[in-house]
Design an enzyme around this catalytic site. Structure first.
Site, PDB file in Angstrom:
ATOM      1  N   GLY A 148       5.815   4.145   6.985  1.00 17.01           N
ATOM      2  CA  GLY A 148       6.117   2.840   6.386  1.00 17.01           C
ATOM      3  C   GLY A 148       7.322   2.922   5.468  1.00 17.01           C
ATOM      4  CB  ALA A 149       9.805   5.607   5.052  1.00 19.37           C
ATOM      5  CG  ASP A 196       2.291   1.354  16.722  1.00 13.36           C
ATOM      6  OD1 ASP A 196       1.558   1.487  15.721  1.00 13.36           O
ATOM      7  OD2 ASP A 196       2.136   0.467  17.578  1.00 13.36           O
ATOM      8  CB  VAL A 197       0.849   4.889  12.039  1.00 17.00           C
ATOM      9  CG1 VAL A 197       2.085   5.441  11.356  1.00 17.00           C
ATOM     10  CG2 VAL A 197       0.483   3.511  11.508  1.00 17.00           C
ATOM     11  CB  SER A 215      -5.278  -1.728  -1.996  1.00 21.33           C
ATOM     12  OG  SER A 215      -4.865  -2.909  -2.635  1.00 21.33           O
ATOM     13  CE1 TYR A 256      -3.466  -4.432   2.770  1.00 18.15           C
ATOM     14  CE2 TYR A 256      -4.548  -5.214   0.775  1.00 18.15           C
ATOM     15  CZ  TYR A 256      -3.583  -4.440   1.394  1.00 18.15           C
ATOM     16  OH  TYR A 256      -2.740  -3.667   0.632  1.00 18.15           O
ATOM     17  CE  LYS A 283      -3.888  -0.601   2.427  1.00 12.68           C
ATOM     18  NZ  LYS A 283      -3.037   0.583   2.502  1.00 12.68           N
TER      19      LYS A 283
END
Ligand code: NAD
Length: 262
Positions: A21-22, A71-72, A150, A168, A172
């Site tokens: 996600g860099a 794509d992870v 998160s 979400y 997390k």
């Protein structure tokens, strides 16, 4: 210990770091700060063009950088990337899992497609990357893994504007649970696993999803401002450094006091 010796605790020269996600937001800030402290960096993202820009910026500062499109959610892509990195950099010292997506669908209408997509990226993507590097790190009895969880989504309450966000928040929370298990498994083998749990951070992630969410959340942050990506990245840097050698299985909340844990 003199100043020079103390600074060496944060010196990442000779280390190589994979950041997922860099291409954007927190991951980008992590890639840049680790490079600033001496690491060679592999910015990994589904957005190849933006990841390449980050790599160029890092190379401009004199460090080695290799952007890789991954794509992870695809285990084979992650495994191929790790092989390529070991070929090119000989070793992997640091993995920071930042790739993530969000959804604000209310529970009543939350589709299986949304649930699958959010869990595939946020949870399974993190698992794939950890699995792909763990044997390499344990063989070398050395490594740092930081997973981005998160803060308010995983542990606090999320009262958001649309009444959504359950997929979400759940995804997390799994990152936190998984990371504790991984920390148990890898600590005896010389690898530290921890979580950084950001509060609401000023990145593109919220755009078009929770309109107005940032202003809404701002009212509940004692520090009186939302986090900038660098606020989060500096804590990741600490966890990747020798200064954090005795920290294992912790979630460090970086949220301006919005949610107070511990
Ligand atoms: P962002 O949208 O700026 O960056 C996320 C990056 O992940 C993007 O570059 C995107 O292309 C990449 N990505 C998405 N799906 C991918 C996939 N399948 N494979 C590879 N890369 C993929 O978001 P951000 O705010 O920087 O978020 C980074 C992490 O921090 C996420 O895990 C997010 O959940 C977490 N986080 C963010 C906040 C916040 O308020 N911004 C708060 C808490 C936690």
């Amino acid at each position: 210990m003199g100043l020079e010796e103390a600074c060496k605790l944060f010196d990442l020269s000779g280390k190589s770091a994979i950041i997922t996600g860099a291409a954007s937001g927190i991951g980008r800030a992590v890639a840049l700060v680790l490079a600033r402290f001496g690491a060679d960096v592999i910015p990994v993202d589904i957005d190849q063009e933006a990841a390449e820009k980050v790599a160029e910026e890092i190379r401009g500062s004199g460090r080695k950088a290799l952007a890789v499109k991954v794509d992870v959610t695809k285990k084979d892509e992650v495994e191929n990337m790790v092989e390529k990195v070991i070929d090119e950099f000989e070793k992997i010292d640091i993995l920071v899992n930042c790739a993530g997506i969000i959804s604000a669908e209310p529970i009543s209408s939350m589709s299986d497609e949304t649930l699958d997509r959010i869990f595939d990226v946020n949870f399974k993507g993190t698992v794939h990357c950890c699995q792909a590097v763990m044997e390499h790190m344990t063989d070398r009895e050395s490594g740092k893994i930081v997973n981005i969880g998160s803060s308010i989504s995983s542990l606090g309450s999320v009262a958001n504007l649309s009444g959504g966000g359950a997929s979400y928040c759940s995804s997390k929370a799994t990152v936190h649970g998984f990371s504790r298990c991984l920390a148990w498994e890898l600590a005896p083998e010389g690898v530290n696993v921890n979580v950084v749990a950001p509060g609401i951070t000023n990145t593109p992630m919220h755009e078009g999803v929770w309109e107005g969410a940032q202003d809404y959340y701002l009212k509940s942050v004692p520090l009186g401002r939302l986090a900038e990506p660098e606020d989060i990245a500096d804590v990741v840097l600490f966890l990747c450094s020798e200064a954090a050698r005795y920290i294992v299985g912790q979630a460090i909340h970086v949220n301006g006091g919005q949610f107070m844990a511990g």
